[in-house]
Design an enzyme around this catalytic site. Structure first.
Site, short mmCIF file in Angstrom:
data_model
loop_
_atom_site.label_atom_id
_atom_site.label_comp_id
_atom_site.label_asym_id
_atom_site.label_seq_id
_atom_site.Cartn_x
_atom_site.Cartn_y
_atom_site.Cartn_z
N ASP A 112 1.07 -1.13 -0.08
CA ASP A 112 0.05 0.00 -0.03
C ASP A 112 0.91 1.32 0.14
O ASP A 112 1.96 1.19 0.62
CB ASP A 112 -1.02 0.01 1.34
CG ASP A 112 -2.01 0.93 1.21
OD1 ASP A 112 -3.11 0.51 0.97
OD2 ASP A 112 -1.80 2.15 1.05
N ASN A 161 -12.74 -3.25 2.51
CA ASN A 161 -13.82 -1.91 2.45
C ASN A 161 -14.78 -2.24 1.28
O ASN A 161 -14.12 -2.40 0.29
CB ASN A 161 -13.05 -0.71 2.56
CG ASN A 161 -12.14 -0.59 3.80
OD1 ASN A 161 -12.58 -1.12 4.91
ND2 ASN A 161 -10.93 0.00 3.53
N GLY A 163 -15.92 2.64 3.64
CA GLY A 163 -14.77 3.46 3.43
C GLY A 163 -13.72 2.87 2.01
O GLY A 163 -12.78 3.35 2.02
N GLN A 164 -14.41 2.39 1.30
CA GLN A 164 -13.70 2.04 0.00
C GLN A 164 -13.42 3.23 -0.76
O GLN A 164 -14.34 4.19 -1.05
CB GLN A 164 -14.47 1.21 -0.71
CG GLN A 164 -13.80 0.66 -2.08
CD GLN A 164 -14.63 -0.29 -2.95
OE1 GLN A 164 -15.74 -0.68 -2.55
NE2 GLN A 164 -13.91 -1.11 -3.95
N HIS A 217 -10.33 -5.05 -3.38
CA HIS A 217 -9.04 -5.38 -2.94
C HIS A 217 -9.11 -5.89 -1.66
O HIS A 217 -9.83 -5.11 -0.75
CB HIS A 217 -8.04 -4.17 -3.26
CG HIS A 217 -8.70 -2.91 -2.35
ND1 HIS A 217 -9.55 -2.20 -3.33
CD2 HIS A 217 -8.48 -2.31 -1.62
CE1 HIS A 217 -9.73 -0.85 -2.48
NE2 HIS A 217 -9.11 -0.96 -1.32
N HIS A 239 -7.06 -5.89 2.00
CA HIS A 239 -5.83 -5.28 2.63
C HIS A 239 -5.38 -6.43 3.83
O HIS A 239 -6.34 -7.05 4.40
CB HIS A 239 -6.30 -3.92 3.51
CG HIS A 239 -6.77 -2.83 3.07
ND1 HIS A 239 -6.20 -1.75 2.70
CD2 HIS A 239 -7.97 -2.60 2.41
CE1 HIS A 239 -6.66 -0.77 2.18
NE2 HIS A 239 -7.89 -1.22 1.93
P1 AMP Z 1 -9.80 1.42 0.17
O1 AMP Z 1 -9.94 2.69 1.00
O2 AMP Z 1 -10.10 0.15 0.85
O3 AMP Z 1 -10.33 1.61 -1.10
O4 AMP Z 1 -8.19 1.28 0.27
C1 AMP Z 1 -7.49 1.87 -1.12
C2 AMP Z 1 -6.16 1.82 -0.91
O5 AMP Z 1 -5.11 2.07 -1.91
C3 AMP Z 1 -5.64 2.87 0.29
O6 AMP Z 1 -4.96 2.39 1.68
C4 AMP Z 1 -4.47 3.43 -0.68
O7 AMP Z 1 -3.22 3.91 0.32
C5 AMP Z 1 -4.06 2.53 -1.77
N1 AMP Z 1 -3.54 3.06 -2.98
C6 AMP Z 1 -4.13 3.85 -3.70
N2 AMP Z 1 -3.40 3.95 -4.96
C7 AMP Z 1 -2.29 3.08 -4.75
C8 AMP Z 1 -1.25 3.00 -5.68
N3 AMP Z 1 -1.26 3.28 -6.65
N4 AMP Z 1 -0.40 1.84 -4.88
C9 AMP Z 1 -0.39 1.40 -3.83
N5 AMP Z 1 -1.61 1.66 -3.15
C10 AMP Z 1 -2.58 2.55 -3.26
#
Ligand code: AMP
Ligand code: ZN
Length: 115
Positions: free
Chosen positions: A30, A88, A94-95, A101, A103
């Site tokens: 991340d 999420n 919180g997505q 994806h 985490h």
């Molecule tokens: P969510 O809030 O569950 O949709 O999580 C999205 C996650 O993607 C967040 O923790 C961001 O830090 C991560 N994120 C967004 N863009 C990138 C990227 N280009 N490379 C790695 N992580 C990313």
């Protein structure tokens, strides 16, 4: 899918710190880690969220949780201490990236309940 950041990462069009890849899944660190270990497990197929899983995705979903999660946890050294999986889903969930994806977080004691 055009203009989807995780599709672009899966296609190799945007760089990532990849920790795992196979035919159907990619996992990478991340960008904004919330724990010493924080990787995202991403199906290469564009599925918007866990609310959009289709019957044809059963094998993929099982692959993520049965094959990829235990392997990654072991590779990242968090199997014994434990870890947290977060999926999420949608606005209230919180997505922020609309490509499903999971985490995988570890390396510190997690708190509960989440904010
Ligand atoms: P969510 O809030 O569950 O949709 O999580 C999205 C996650 O993607 C967040 O923790 C961001 O830090 C991560 N994120 C967004 N863009 C990138 C990227 N280009 N490379 C790695 N992580 C990313
Ligand atoms: Zn996508």
């Amino acid at each position: 899918m055009a203009d989807c950041i995780f599709c672009k990462i899966a296609a190799g069009e945007v760089p990532s710190q990849k920790v795992y890849e196979d035919d159907s899944v990619i996992a990478f660190k991340d960008l904004s880690p919330q724990a010493p270990v924080h990787v995202l497990i991403v199906p290469k197929k564009h599925i918007r969220s866990a609310a959009d899983f289709a019957a044809e995705d059963k094998e993929l979903a099982a692959h993520i949780f049965v094959d990829v999660v235990p392997k990654l946890a072991a590779d990242l050294g968090v199997t014994d201490a434990g870890f947290r999986l977060v999926l999420n889903t949608g606005d209230d969930g919180g997505q922020t990236v609309p490509h499903l994806h999971v985490h995988l977080l570890g390396g510190r004691k997690m708190t509960w309940p989440p904010g």
